[in-house]
Design a protein around this motif. Sequence first.
Motif: not given
Length: 543
Positions: A468-483
């Motif tokens: 779940f820590f890995a999942a959280a990091a992967a999700l956060a990395a998918q947020v783009k600067d434009a978002d």
Amino acid sequence: MSGSLTGAALLRDATANRGTAFSEAERDALGLRGLLPPAVETPERQVARVIDNLKRQASDLDRYCWLMALRERSELLFQRALLDHLAELLPLVYTPTVGQACQQFGRIFQAPRGLYVTARDRGRVRELLRRWPAGPVRAIVVTDGSRILGLGDLGANGMGIPIGKLDLYSACGGIAPGSCLPVMLDVGTDNATLRDDPFYLGLRQPRLQDDDYDALLEEFVSAVQECFPGVLLQFEDFSNRHAFALLARYRERLCCFNDDIQGTGAMGLAAVNSALRITGGKLTGQRLLFVGAGEAALGIATMVKAAMVAQGLSLEQARERCWLLDTQGLLVAGRPGLPAHKQPHAQPRAPLADLEQAISVLQPTVLIGASGMGQLFSQPVLHALARHCERPVVFALSNPTAKAECSAQQAYEWTEGRAIFAAGSPFAPVELAGRTLVPGQANNAYIFPGVGLGLLASGATRVSDAMFFAAAAALAAQVKDADLASGRIFPGQDRLREVALAVAVAVATTAWRDGLATQPRPDDPELAILASMYRPGYPACAA
């Protein structure tokens, strides 16, 4: 595709029926000529008709019913429409509309879906599971209906939740619908209004308690392990009384997790980290106040504290930065009657009973609502938060929309546009002082489909906290600067399938690294997992 089915039997089989998309050659070969209108349509044209019909419906609940009826006619078209219009249809097949659908479940019931295991089935649960005709079953979502969203005990009406969750497993996580099994454990309901409802479809008796409840759960889990070896079991919308105990009892015995605790925890940690990309602060420098101390709040608090420890704080220092407030006030050490699952989060200090007072004293930088109490974040509350915090982070996570602690409009207006806001339900962009502020939807759909896909791809035997820590990091990395520039701290929901793939790779990689996998690691995990993802039986859909 259709196996041995031909003619009218093929058109009545929802798993194989492609309707007007059958080609001329297929119509001749499969005995369909004359049974369909002469036009041969593309999947795109069929989906366009679906969307056109949905727009003609009077309400979101009507749209939900229309989609459920479509699935009974053609699972393929339903899944293709959902995949092609994910951002548009997600609020219909899941939150917030699924909450209303559960409340009205007995009245809108059309056809049975999933498996019902009741309190009367003690001693024959294996027999019921073996009756399930589809398969092989790879993912099960089970509920006992005791805490449906923020709506409380809805008994057998809660079946809408496993059904909706598994729709997202397929659309986002690429797990074939034929491999998914929704299960309702009907142990009765303590909701007297439901028991008196003439259209209620569940057992009209009080809930099983104590040893009787535990015995049924044990028989169910044992039967799942025997009938569906290697299956993923997701516990969903169980009350606090049972959720934590069930997770502790079974997490080392089979591949299982509780999405309300662990999935929400990963989603919340990712959201906080994304918000910090806007504020520029560090996680270890934040002060978090959780309003509500149920599964969601405790799940996020546990994840955040563990992340703070990983970044250098002691556990005691991390605890001092995460406070929880329930209906009886701040969780403080020595409070009489504090349940066991709340005790690790209680801290030694004087009690605080009032939310506004707690904000003034604790001065949080992050305010997280998981209370199930609509409009709890009043104007005075948000004013108090904004007085000491330049960029307050406000999460109103309670579902459905009526239970949200505040709306996006309120959060932005009452903090003069300075809040970073996300909610469990979707809210429209807000125009304020010449700016367009786009709220994020803090939905577990960003986490659990990818977690499930990663677990199945790796053949994981257990679900670890590290996943779940890995999942959280992967999700956060998918947020783009434009978002982030628009104020949104989650990716657009049109990217949910892409996010699920990234989360799945992170989870599977963790399983391979930590020796929890039974499947060999491929040379290119991302490519292999992408290739395994289900697509409706039409021309290939992009991930």
